[in-house]
Design a protein around this motif. Structure first.
Motif, short mmCIF file in Angstrom:
data_model
loop_
_atom_site.label_atom_id
_atom_site.label_comp_id
_atom_site.label_asym_id
_atom_site.label_seq_id
_atom_site.Cartn_x
_atom_site.Cartn_y
_atom_site.Cartn_z
N VAL A 16 0.82 -1.21 0.00
CA VAL A 16 0.00 0.00 0.00
C VAL A 16 0.85 1.26 0.00
O VAL A 16 0.50 2.27 -0.62
CB VAL A 16 -0.95 -0.01 1.23
N VAL A 189 -11.45 4.98 2.40
CA VAL A 189 -10.23 4.95 3.24
C VAL A 189 -9.30 6.08 2.82
O VAL A 189 -8.19 5.85 2.32
CB VAL A 189 -9.52 3.58 3.13
N VAL A 192 -5.56 6.00 3.89
CA VAL A 192 -4.62 4.99 3.38
C VAL A 192 -3.70 5.64 2.34
O VAL A 192 -4.17 6.26 1.39
CB VAL A 192 -5.38 3.81 2.74
#
Length: 246
Positions: A16, A189, A192
């Motif tokens: 990520v 999100v 993130v």
């Protein structure tokens, strides 16, 4: 299982964090937009699956699945499981493709006949009376390609065919779904790393991919000229035209 779970979580976080940096700084993504879109999708899939699987392994910690869902004597066990399930449902609801209001307006115009149709390069196209330049692809059973008279009147025949080929590529390659998922993940999100970069990159890459498909059909020069007319005032239009001339 705990060690395996921790390793999966760490790897998922690494994907990520570092995948967006690699994909946003790599020059090859400009020349191979469809490959870049696949890489973005794989990065998201690996990140989500790895994180969920890792957390699940840590939580289970060698406990049988039946104990997790019903065998724990803790008074808060049922509440914890319920919260976890609600979190999963909330994420699934947030990450879904939602058509924008402009898409619904175009669909209504195409359904009720206010937008007459004409065939351009073998594609049925809805033509609306409007002075400003407009061309869009609306996904769905009642969708299609729409072009405004303000744009069609300013284009030569091959340039108009290039615009239609570009919009048709958006439909055949399901670009609306790719953009919708990326934007939904960004909303779900936003904390993130890479979620915003993915949404921004996806919006650009689908335009490049559609340009490539249209260029193969009608030629790069016709498409470049059409882009300069249709997107003359946008930064992305200038980038697309430069890419097509290289």
């Amino acid at each position: 299982m705990v060690v395996t779970g921790i390793v999966l979580v760490v790897l998922a976080l690494a994907v990520v964090v570092f995948a967006p940096r690699v994909l946003t700084r790599s020059a090859w993504t400009i020349d191979r937009p469809r490959t870049a879109l696949v890489c973005w999708s794989l990065a998201v899939l690996l990140g989500v699956v790895g994180f969920v699987a890792g957390i699940a392994l840590v939580v289970l910690a060698d406990r049988p699945l039946t104990e997790v869902f019903g065998g724990d004597e803790s008074p808060t066990h049922g509440f914890n499981v319920g919260v976890a399930l609600l979190a999963v449902v909330a994420f699934v609801v947030a990450v879904r493709v939602r058509p924008g209001p402009e898409h619904e307006a175009v669909r209504r115009a195409m359904r009720d006949g206010t937008a007459p149709h004409r065939e351009i390069d073998g594609t049925p196209v809805a033509v609306v009376e409007a002075e400003h330049a407009l061309a869009c692809a609306v996904p769905g059973r009642s969708g299609g390609v729409l072009v405004s008279t303000g744009l069609a009147d300013r284009l030569r025949t091959d340039e108009l065919e290039a615009v239609v080929a570009h919009e048709r590529a958006h439909l055949t390659q399901h670009h609306a779904a790719a953009v919708g998922v990326a934007e939904s993940i960004e909303r779900a999100v936003p904390w993130v790393p890479g979620a915003r970069a993915m949404a921004r990159s996806t919006r650009v890459l689908v335009e490049f991919a559609a340009d490539d498909a249209a260029a193969r059909r009608v030629g790069r020069d016709a498409l470049r000229r059409a882009v300069l007319v249709a997107d003359e005032s946008s930064a992305l239009g200038a980038i697309r035209a430069s890419r097509l001339s290289s």
